[in-house]
Write a protein that holds these residues in place. Structure first.
Motif, mmCIF file in Angstrom:
data_model
loop_
_atom_site.group_PDB
_atom_site.id
_atom_site.type_symbol
_atom_site.label_atom_id
_atom_site.label_comp_id
_atom_site.label_asym_id
_atom_site.label_seq_id
_atom_site.Cartn_x
_atom_site.Cartn_y
_atom_site.Cartn_z
ATOM 1 N N VAL A 37 25.063 -29.391 -10.473
ATOM 2 C CA VAL A 37 25.324 -30.382 -9.326
ATOM 3 C C VAL A 37 26.624 -30.018 -8.503
ATOM 4 C CG1 VAL A 37 25.887 -32.858 -9.103
ATOM 5 C CG2 VAL A 37 24.289 -32.254 -10.977
ATOM 6 N N TRP A 38 27.592 -29.308 -9.067
ATOM 7 C CA TRP A 38 28.769 -28.991 -8.280
ATOM 8 C C TRP A 38 28.310 -27.977 -7.058
ATOM 9 C CZ3 TRP A 38 33.696 -30.358 -7.910
ATOM 10 C CH2 TRP A 38 34.569 -29.343 -7.304
ATOM 11 N N ALA A 39 27.475 -27.019 -7.443
ATOM 12 C CA ALA A 39 26.988 -26.188 -6.517
ATOM 13 C C ALA A 39 26.305 -26.948 -5.426
ATOM 14 C CB ALA A 39 26.079 -25.099 -7.241
ATOM 15 N N ALA A 40 25.584 -27.804 -5.673
ATOM 16 C CA ALA A 40 24.863 -28.573 -4.800
ATOM 17 C C ALA A 40 25.810 -29.360 -3.912
ATOM 18 C CB ALA A 40 23.892 -29.439 -5.111
ATOM 19 N N THR A 42 28.851 -28.740 -3.202
ATOM 20 C CA THR A 42 29.934 -27.726 -2.587
ATOM 21 C C THR A 42 29.454 -26.481 -1.667
ATOM 22 O OG1 THR A 42 30.323 -26.148 -4.333
ATOM 23 C CG2 THR A 42 31.750 -28.223 -4.082
ATOM 24 N N ASP A 43 28.179 -26.027 -1.874
ATOM 25 C CA ASP A 43 27.534 -24.736 -1.175
ATOM 26 C C ASP A 43 27.077 -25.270 -0.020
ATOM 27 O OD1 ASP A 43 26.602 -22.111 -0.864
ATOM 28 O OD2 ASP A 43 24.675 -23.106 -1.310
ATOM 29 N N PRO A 44 27.396 -24.523 1.196
ATOM 30 C CA PRO A 44 27.011 -25.207 2.539
ATOM 31 C C PRO A 44 25.362 -25.077 2.456
ATOM 32 C CG PRO A 44 28.884 -23.725 2.926
ATOM 33 C CD PRO A 44 28.524 -23.671 1.670
ATOM 34 N N ALA A 45 24.745 -23.956 2.041
ATOM 35 C CA ALA A 45 23.315 -23.919 2.120
ATOM 36 C C ALA A 45 22.628 -24.719 1.457
ATOM 37 C CB ALA A 45 23.086 -22.525 1.748
ATOM 38 N N ARG A 46 23.400 -25.339 0.336
ATOM 39 C CA ARG A 46 22.738 -26.326 -0.506
ATOM 40 C C ARG A 46 22.829 -27.581 -0.008
ATOM 41 N NH1 ARG A 46 24.232 -23.920 -6.226
ATOM 42 N NH2 ARG A 46 23.055 -21.835 -5.923
ATOM 43 N N LEU A 47 24.027 -28.012 0.687
ATOM 44 C CA LEU A 47 24.500 -29.317 1.108
ATOM 45 C C LEU A 47 23.426 -29.401 2.400
ATOM 46 C CD1 LEU A 47 28.126 -29.128 1.204
ATOM 47 C CD2 LEU A 47 26.767 -31.148 0.478
ATOM 48 N N ASP A 48 23.159 -28.459 3.252
ATOM 49 C CA ASP A 48 21.945 -28.714 4.293
ATOM 50 C C ASP A 48 20.817 -28.745 3.847
ATOM 51 O OD1 ASP A 48 21.656 -28.272 7.024
ATOM 52 O OD2 ASP A 48 20.743 -26.459 6.691
ATOM 53 N N ARG A 49 20.315 -29.133 2.543
ATOM 54 C CA ARG A 49 19.127 -29.271 2.095
ATOM 55 C C ARG A 49 18.958 -30.942 1.743
ATOM 56 N NH1 ARG A 49 16.884 -24.886 -1.501
ATOM 57 N NH2 ARG A 49 14.923 -26.082 -1.019
ATOM 58 N N TRP A 50 20.214 -31.421 1.531
ATOM 59 C CA TRP A 50 20.224 -32.751 1.049
ATOM 60 C C TRP A 50 21.142 -33.780 1.879
ATOM 61 C CZ3 TRP A 50 24.271 -35.416 -1.039
ATOM 62 C CH2 TRP A 50 25.303 -34.541 -1.546
ATOM 63 N N ALA A 51 22.246 -33.437 2.192
ATOM 64 C CA ALA A 51 23.358 -34.220 2.638
ATOM 65 C C ALA A 51 23.183 -34.818 4.253
ATOM 66 C CB ALA A 51 24.728 -33.433 2.480
ATOM 67 N N PRO A 52 23.784 -35.732 4.761
ATOM 68 C CA PRO A 52 23.710 -36.138 5.916
ATOM 69 C C PRO A 52 24.487 -35.252 6.941
ATOM 70 C CG PRO A 52 25.480 -37.419 4.830
ATOM 71 C CD PRO A 52 24.732 -36.369 3.711
ATOM 72 N N PHE A 53 25.150 -34.214 6.558
ATOM 73 C CA PHE A 53 25.984 -33.340 7.037
ATOM 74 C C PHE A 53 25.821 -31.806 6.940
ATOM 75 C CE2 PHE A 53 28.559 -35.201 4.168
ATOM 76 C CZ PHE A 53 28.755 -34.403 3.130
ATOM 77 N N LEU A 139 18.456 -34.921 -3.396
ATOM 78 C CA LEU A 139 19.231 -34.002 -3.976
ATOM 79 C C LEU A 139 18.713 -33.952 -5.589
ATOM 80 C CD1 LEU A 139 21.769 -32.485 -4.816
ATOM 81 C CD2 LEU A 139 22.966 -34.737 -5.401
ATOM 82 N N ALA A 140 18.235 -34.880 -6.065
ATOM 83 C CA ALA A 140 17.532 -34.940 -7.418
ATOM 84 C C ALA A 140 16.177 -33.988 -7.552
ATOM 85 C CB ALA A 140 17.199 -36.234 -8.029
ATOM 86 N N ARG A 141 15.599 -34.277 -6.296
ATOM 87 C CA ARG A 141 14.370 -33.248 -5.954
ATOM 88 C C ARG A 141 14.619 -31.744 -5.906
ATOM 89 N NH1 ARG A 141 9.365 -36.218 -4.781
ATOM 90 N NH2 ARG A 141 8.515 -34.282 -4.310
ATOM 91 N N LEU A 142 15.627 -31.591 -5.053
ATOM 92 C CA LEU A 142 16.118 -30.315 -4.951
ATOM 93 C C LEU A 142 16.611 -29.698 -6.273
ATOM 94 C CD1 LEU A 142 16.789 -27.930 -3.045
ATOM 95 C CD2 LEU A 142 19.145 -29.162 -2.630
ATOM 96 N N LEU A 143 17.434 -30.264 -7.251
ATOM 97 C CA LEU A 143 17.851 -29.819 -8.277
ATOM 98 C C LEU A 143 16.497 -29.412 -9.187
ATOM 99 C CD1 LEU A 143 21.015 -31.946 -8.788
ATOM 100 C CD2 LEU A 143 20.801 -29.561 -8.282
ATOM 101 N N ASP A 144 15.646 -30.546 -9.154
ATOM 102 C CA ASP A 144 14.190 -30.397 -9.927
ATOM 103 C C ASP A 144 13.455 -29.275 -9.615
ATOM 104 O OD1 ASP A 144 15.298 -32.750 -11.463
ATOM 105 O OD2 ASP A 144 13.707 -33.820 -10.678
ATOM 106 N N GLY A 145 13.831 -28.600 -8.595
ATOM 107 C CA GLY A 145 12.884 -27.633 -8.038
ATOM 108 C C GLY A 145 11.871 -28.022 -7.216
#
Length: 174
Positions: A37-40, A42-53, A139-145
């Protein structure tokens, strides 16, 4: 984008006074360890897949950065400062005039993620809750693969944002 994406009903949020501001307290249980969860978060590539920014840099170190709101073709850069980055339990940063505090607690099933979003106008709480609700579901779906693709800005309307906002308006009423 998955045609079967359902973010679920409004819930898991409350609002509390925070000095002269307000705090949306948004809680989700995720089936993944805090490190994932921490990686999702903090990591810009992962943030770009679920965050509003998008983030100009990794958020796992304190200091200045830029978070860019993305709404279709519109991009709005907002200054941000990572104030605390205690992996994998606490991430706190400013975002424009707001403060986001992400708390990660290990549970037998994975991680309890608590977001405390501090903001000025209490009337905005349902809007923020609906947005974070959609982001957390993605985010949950992303983490679930099983990623569904990022949902942010005006795209959120097609995924139940208005209904979620109305639901949170009822549950977060004064």
């Amino acid at each position: 984008m998955s045609a079967t994406f359902d973010s679920g009903p409004a819930g898991g949020a409350s609002v509390a006074p925070a000095g002269d501001r307000w705090s949306l307290i948004f809680v989700r249980d995720l089936r993944h360890p805090p490190a994932a969860v921490w990686a999702a978060l903090t990591d810009p590539a992962r943030l770009d897949r679920w965050a509003p920014f998008t983030a100009a840099r990794d958020l796992s170190a304190t200091g200045e950065t830029t978070l860019t709101m993305v709404d279709g073709p519109d991009h709005t850069e907002l200054p941000a400062t990572v104030l605390r980055a205690d992996a994998p339990v606490l991430l706190e940063y400013t975002w424009g005039g707001d403060l986001l505090r992400w708390e990660l607690a290990e549970t037998p099933e994975g991680t309890r993620l608590t977001l405390r979003h501090h903001f000025a106008d209490r009337d905005e709480a349902p809007m923020y809750a609906a947005g974070w609700h959609l982001c957390a579901a993605v985010l949950a779906r992303l983490l679930d693969g099983d990623p569904v693709g990022v949902i942010r800005g005006r795209d959120a309307v097609a995924h139940g944002w208005e209904e979620l906002r109305a639901g949170y308006a009822r549950t977060l009423a004064h």
